[in-house]
Write an enzyme that holds these catalytic residues in place. Sequence first.
Site, mmCIF file in Angstrom:
data_model
loop_
_atom_site.group_PDB
_atom_site.id
_atom_site.type_symbol
_atom_site.label_atom_id
_atom_site.label_comp_id
_atom_site.label_asym_id
_atom_site.label_seq_id
_atom_site.Cartn_x
_atom_site.Cartn_y
_atom_site.Cartn_z
ATOM 1 N N SER A 132 0.829 -1.209 0.000
ATOM 2 C CA SER A 132 0.000 0.000 0.000
ATOM 3 C C SER A 132 0.864 1.261 0.000
ATOM 4 O O SER A 132 1.968 1.262 0.559
ATOM 5 C CB SER A 132 -0.862 -0.019 1.272
ATOM 6 O OG SER A 132 -1.376 1.257 1.537
ATOM 7 N N TYR A 157 -2.057 -0.316 10.203
ATOM 8 C CA TYR A 157 -2.249 -0.876 8.854
ATOM 9 C C TYR A 157 -0.980 -0.683 8.022
ATOM 10 O O TYR A 157 -0.465 -1.618 7.405
ATOM 11 C CB TYR A 157 -3.448 -0.202 8.188
ATOM 12 C CG TYR A 157 -3.591 -0.529 6.713
ATOM 13 C CD1 TYR A 157 -4.042 -1.780 6.300
ATOM 14 C CD2 TYR A 157 -3.265 0.417 5.734
ATOM 15 C CE1 TYR A 157 -4.159 -2.084 4.945
ATOM 16 C CE2 TYR A 157 -3.383 0.118 4.385
ATOM 17 C CZ TYR A 157 -3.830 -1.130 3.988
ATOM 18 O OH TYR A 157 -3.943 -1.432 2.648
HETATM 19 N N1 LIG Z 1 -8.563 -0.395 -2.090
HETATM 20 C C1 LIG Z 1 -7.474 0.365 -1.934
HETATM 21 O O1 LIG Z 1 -7.501 1.595 -2.111
HETATM 22 C C2 LIG Z 1 -6.160 -0.247 -1.537
HETATM 23 C C3 LIG Z 1 -5.034 0.595 -1.424
HETATM 24 C C4 LIG Z 1 -3.815 0.045 -1.042
HETATM 25 C C5 LIG Z 1 -3.716 -1.324 -0.815
HETATM 26 N N2 LIG Z 1 -4.826 -2.102 -0.916
HETATM 27 C C6 LIG Z 1 -4.671 -3.550 -0.644
HETATM 28 O O2 LIG Z 1 -5.255 -4.291 -1.706
HETATM 29 C C7 LIG Z 1 -5.840 -5.490 -1.203
HETATM 30 C C8 LIG Z 1 -7.296 -5.588 -1.611
HETATM 31 O O3 LIG Z 1 -7.985 -4.431 -1.104
HETATM 32 P P1 LIG Z 1 -9.557 -4.228 -1.312
HETATM 33 O O4 LIG Z 1 -9.812 -2.772 -1.329
HETATM 34 O O5 LIG Z 1 -10.029 -5.095 -2.429
HETATM 35 O O6 LIG Z 1 -10.083 -4.779 0.093
HETATM 36 P P2 LIG Z 1 -11.300 -5.749 0.460
HETATM 37 O O7 LIG Z 1 -11.497 -5.611 1.929
HETATM 38 O O8 LIG Z 1 -12.450 -5.498 -0.438
HETATM 39 O O9 LIG Z 1 -10.702 -7.187 0.140
HETATM 40 C C9 LIG Z 1 -9.939 -7.932 1.057
HETATM 41 C C10 LIG Z 1 -10.553 -9.328 1.171
HETATM 42 O O10 LIG Z 1 -9.748 -10.077 2.070
HETATM 43 C C11 LIG Z 1 -10.602 -10.888 2.832
HETATM 44 N N3 LIG Z 1 -9.950 -11.255 4.082
HETATM 45 C C12 LIG Z 1 -9.750 -10.463 5.178
HETATM 46 N N4 LIG Z 1 -9.153 -11.174 6.139
HETATM 47 C C13 LIG Z 1 -8.963 -12.439 5.650
HETATM 48 C C14 LIG Z 1 -8.417 -13.636 6.181
HETATM 49 N N5 LIG Z 1 -7.949 -13.672 7.437
HETATM 50 N N6 LIG Z 1 -8.395 -14.746 5.415
HETATM 51 C C15 LIG Z 1 -8.885 -14.712 4.151
HETATM 52 N N7 LIG Z 1 -9.444 -13.629 3.597
HETATM 53 C C16 LIG Z 1 -9.470 -12.490 4.334
HETATM 54 C C17 LIG Z 1 -11.847 -10.043 3.070
HETATM 55 O O11 LIG Z 1 -12.983 -10.829 3.388
HETATM 56 C C18 LIG Z 1 -11.967 -9.310 1.728
HETATM 57 O O12 LIG Z 1 -12.856 -9.997 0.856
HETATM 58 C C19 LIG Z 1 -5.620 -5.465 0.311
HETATM 59 O O13 LIG Z 1 -4.457 -6.201 0.617
HETATM 60 C C20 LIG Z 1 -5.402 -3.981 0.608
HETATM 61 O O14 LIG Z 1 -4.637 -3.792 1.774
HETATM 62 C C21 LIG Z 1 -6.032 -1.612 -1.269
#
Ligand SMILES: NC(=O)c1ccc[n+]([C@@H]2O[C@H](COP(=O)([O-])OP(=O)(O)OC[C@H]3O[C@@H](n4cnc5c(N)ncnc54)[C@H](O)[C@@H]3O)[C@@H](O)[C@H]2O)c1
Length: 324
Positions: A132, A157
């Site tokens: 991130s 985070y």
């Molecule tokens: N959306 C953004 O702006 C953004 C920015 C930087 C980084 N990220 C990273 O990208 C990735 C996806 O983000 P997103 O926005 O799609 O988030 P999201 O919350 O929609 O997706 C994450 C998924 O991981 C699952 N999850 C959580 N804990 C878990 C566990 N213990 N075991 C299995 N599954 C688990 C959740 O149920 C969820 O479906 C993440 O790693 C996030 O940190 C996202």
Amino acid sequence: MNSNNSKKILLTGVAGFIGHHLAVKYLSEGNQVIGIDNLRVDDSVNFKSQRIKDLETRSAFIFEKIDIRDREAVSDLFQRHTFDLILHLAARTGVRESSEQYADYLNTNVNGTCHLFDANVDQKCPIIFASSSSVYGDNHIMPFSEDQKIASPLSVYAASKASAELLAYHYSKNFGMPITALRFFTVYGPWCRKDMAVYKFFKAIQEGKEITLFDEGQLLRDFTFVDDIVESIFLLSSLTASGHAKFEVYNIGNGNQSKVIDLVRLIEVSLGKTAIIKFQQKVGEDMEATQANVDQLFEKIRFKPATTLSEGIMKTRDWFLSND
Ligand SMILES: NC(=O)c1ccc[n+]([C@@H]2O[C@H](COP(=O)([O-])OP(=O)(O)OC[C@H]3O[C@@H](n4cnc5c(N)ncnc54)[C@H](O)[C@@H]3O)[C@@H](O)[C@H]2O)c1
């Protein structure tokens, strides 16, 4: 590798916002996707079941409800399958909740990630995982580039993502595992998480409810449209092969900054409605600004995110109005 260049892909966090988009892309390119998720109950839980239902209409998709905090379950998955590529997106997301729930953030984002690396020690399958922009923390030199230090995280985070990157280096170096960490910059688009500002603003403005803006809406963000993230990952993965045990890090961002208040104005225009705004002081976990330097990404894949915020918001509006 399976026949005709089709890959068998493990995608963690497949029920999530970005995970679902990625699964659609890889399936449409003829790959097999084994998607795992613990379907954690949060604001977006109904979206998660809709996303899995959508993916299950495709025969090359298999869903397994697995929690990455469960080391044995992850190890068992690797006993049953040999993968060509691992896309690791499962995580506890959201900056502000992470100080209250630090144990679970660390357990998921650090230990859970280690469980995957550990289970992959024999297969040494290439891993691409979601880090991130928050790892840049208190850095003030913009745009952020990959060679800046990531030793000043502003939230649990951010610290959890920076720790996962450090562990990735260790596994790559000592176990010969190709690992690529991708630092995503504020991703938005159709099917986005309900706790994200873009979704909250659409919902509140549409329903005539108040929205809260921190620091008069002057915080600066590099907003990145989800299709650009997916395309970047897809191109990167086509260059990531087993046997090249490198640890690499790339920013994936649009490269432009917008004020949060400008985002609100674009959403107002897209919906033809006016926002009711309450201003509040910024909380400590929030970064003042983000902006990606994407030169290294471009050099590698000859592509960089280019969807403008106004284009991306119109596409998100079309989805919001037909699905919410
Ligand atoms: N959306 C953004 O702006 C953004 C920015 C930087 C980084 N990220 C990273 O990208 C990735 C996806 O983000 P997103 O926005 O799609 O988030 P999201 O919350 O929609 O997706 C994450 C998924 O991981 C699952 N999850 C959580 N804990 C878990 C566990 N213990 N075991 C299995 N599954 C688990 C959740 O149920 C969820 O479906 C993440 O790693 C996030 O940190 C996202």
